[in-house]
Design an enzyme around this catalytic site. Structure first.
Site, mmCIF file in Angstrom:
data_model
loop_
_atom_site.group_PDB
_atom_site.id
_atom_site.type_symbol
_atom_site.label_atom_id
_atom_site.label_comp_id
_atom_site.label_asym_id
_atom_site.label_seq_id
_atom_site.Cartn_x
_atom_site.Cartn_y
_atom_site.Cartn_z
ATOM 1 N N PRO A 54 0.844 -1.197 0.000
ATOM 2 C CA PRO A 54 0.000 0.000 0.000
ATOM 3 C C PRO A 54 0.881 1.249 0.000
ATOM 4 O O PRO A 54 1.984 1.230 0.558
ATOM 5 C CB PRO A 54 -0.776 -0.104 1.315
ATOM 6 C CG PRO A 54 -0.455 -1.429 1.896
ATOM 7 C CD PRO A 54 0.731 -1.991 1.219
ATOM 8 N N ASP A 118 15.127 -12.464 6.392
ATOM 9 C CA ASP A 118 15.442 -12.700 7.798
ATOM 10 C C ASP A 118 14.907 -13.995 8.388
ATOM 11 O O ASP A 118 15.031 -14.199 9.595
ATOM 12 C CB ASP A 118 14.916 -11.515 8.635
ATOM 13 C CG ASP A 118 16.076 -10.822 9.311
ATOM 14 O OD1 ASP A 118 17.214 -11.215 8.989
ATOM 15 O OD2 ASP A 118 15.849 -9.925 10.137
#
Ligand SMILES: C[S@@+](CC[C@H](N)C(=O)[O-])C[C@H]1O[C@@H](n2cnc3c(N)ncnc32)[C@H](O)[C@@H]1O
Length: 492
Positions: A54, A118
């Protein structure tokens, strides 16, 4: 077999590959710092990026990339499963571990390779600490165990690289390309690889770096014999070549040689154009094809050389080379050279090839057209090649196409006149081919031997008797054959 013979397997590593993702669809989920660095990496590998995030979550750099149209498609919302449609690779970089896991599962169900930033367990592949310099990419992996350490190691390696290594790699790339161009066969792949390896091993990086187009051209002269010369020899030879070329250019600029490609027509001096006659009068040297009869030069006093007689495709090329050398030598002496051809130089006369050759040597070629035997021979036999209700088209072909073969003939058309040059040795073959193409066996045909010359002969035949007529009438070159309903247009 002993265990010392083969290396031990050190399992637990990754398979290190360079993944070519140019024009592949890479989906990047997220808009933060990690997503930005993924976008940069993917862009540098020329991928088509779809970014899902977004607007409020986008870093400024990503907004800039979208605005610059570097991002192929931006989807202004959170990730949805439909975004995976047509995707080749997914890089997820969002802070939501639950959604990350869902994305990873959806990708794996669909066999789309995925990397979740990660979370090593959710990575089908890792990003490596990378050093990039032009075409050079060095990547260091610690297999997810010490990414920071990987960057430290990478910096150490990069710091120790010799200066200008990227240029050296680019030069080697150019050389490799050239070798492939010169010797593209797959059977030469070993030779190509071996020669390239020896160059890389024997030349210093500093030397490889200096390989430019000119030195590559010089170096390529050693490839055929599989020789690897010293760099200094290549440098010296290239320098010498440049000096020679400059010297030649200086001479060129002071000389006034002129070359004119002249069509002599079918062999009657009165059928030559006024322009062609004037050109012959102005010549210092005339290099003539043998089909041009001596009467054409009866008033000429300059030196005349006839094309060397050599038969066969290779030999005829040899003869062509010799002619071109004569012309060039004379041009360099500032002479006006006439290249004389029977008929018209651009109709089955190799005129185009000669223009190209002399242009490549820096000479402008003037061309004077001539009356082609393709039109004068029919006229000599009283054949109008087009004639109302009998022929509305003309096909001119040679009996001696590439490698001496007949060219591909079209199907018979009753409104067409076919004119065949260089047909004598091919009459039988031609007859069969024409019949095959639907030419009627009694279709009128006529040979014009030595048309428009005192020894002219006009000999009638039909499509089915071409070979027989050539043999019985001892038809010799130069002769032109005309086939079609127009052959009898003026006799009936
Ligand atoms: C190499 S081609 C050259 C054609 C030439 N450029 C032209 O436009 O006439 C040679 C062929 O031209 C034709 N030819 C040339 N002079 C001719 C002549 N006087 N009478 C009949 N055919 C001739 C023959 O078919 C001969 O084999």
């Amino acid at each position: 077999m002993s265990s010392e013979e083969y290396p031990n397997i050190r399992s637990g590593g990754s398979l290190l590959l360079a993944w070519r993702i140019k024009n592949k669809n890479v989906l990047i989920v997220g808009g933060g710092e990690v997503a930005t660095s993924r976008v940069i990496k993917a862009l540098e590998a020329d991928a088509l990026i779809t970014l899902v995030c977004p607007e409020k979550g986008l870093k400024d750099e990503l907004k800039y990339r979208i605005q610059q149209k570097q991002i192929y498609k931006w989807i202004n919302r959170e990730f949805e499963v439909s975004d995976l449609e047509g995707i080749d690779m997914v890089l997820s970089a969002i802070d939501d571990p639950i959604r990350s896991e869902e994305i990873c599962v959806m990708c794996r169900e669909r066999k789309i390779p995925v990397n979740v930033a990660d979370i090593p367990l959710m990575c089908d592949f890792y990003f490596m600490a990378e050093h990039r310099d032009g075409p050079l990419q060095i990547a260091v992996s610690t297999n997810g165990q010490g990414p920071k350490l990987a960057t430290i190691i990478r910096d150490r390696i990069a710091g120790n690289l010799p200066k200008g290594i990227a240029e050296a790699i680019k030069s080697v790339g150019l050389l490799r390309q050239k070798v492939r161009q010169v010797d593209p066969s797959h059977t030469s792949s070993k030779k190509r690889m071996n020669w390239m390896s020896r160059i890389c091993e024997q030349w210093a990086l500093e030397e490889l770096k200096q390989l430019d187009e000119e030195k590559i051209t010089t170096l390529m002269t050693f490839y055929e014999n599989n020789d690897v010369p010293n760099f200094s020899l290549i440098k010296e030879r290239t320098l010498q070549k440049n000096l020679d070329e400059n010297f030649e250019k200086q001479i060129d600029s002071t000389k006034k040689g002129r070359i004119i490609l002249v069509g002599a027509g079918p062999g009657d001096p009165e059928l030559m154009t006024i322009k062609a006659t004037k050109a012959l009068m102005s010549a210092d040297l005339i290099v003539s094809d043998r089909l041009v009869p001596p009467v054409i030069f009866s008033n000429i006093t300059c030196e005349i050389r006839l094309a060397p007689v050599k038969s066969g495709e290779d030999k005829s090329q040899e003869s062509q080379n010799e002619i071109q050398t004569w012309c060039l030598d004379a041009l360099n002496e500032g002479k006006t050279v006439i290249r004389l051809k029977v008929g018209d130089p651009f109709l089955f006369g190799r005129g185009g090839e000669e223009v190209t050759y002399f242009r490549e040597k820096g000479w402008n070629v003037e061309v004077i057209p001539g009356i082609s035997s393709a039109l004068s021979a029919p006229m000599a036999a009283d054949v109008p090649v087009t004639h109302r209700n009998l022929s509305d088209q003309v096909l001119i072909i040679t009996g001696q196409g590439t490698k001496g073969r007949l060219p591909e003939l079209p199907k018979y058309h009753e409104m067409r006149t076919t004119v065949v040059l260089m047909s004598v040795g091919k009459a039988n073959e031609l007859s069969k081919e024409l019949l095959d193409k639907g030419y009627p066996e009694h279709l009128p045909s006529v040979f014009v031997e030595n048309g428009n010359r005192p020894e002219e002969r006009i000999i009638s035949a039909t499509v089915s008797t071409l070979g027989e007529v050539v043999e019985k009438q001892h038809i010799v070159s130069p002769a032109t054959l005309i086939i079609g309903r127009s052959v009898n247009a003026l006799t009936n």
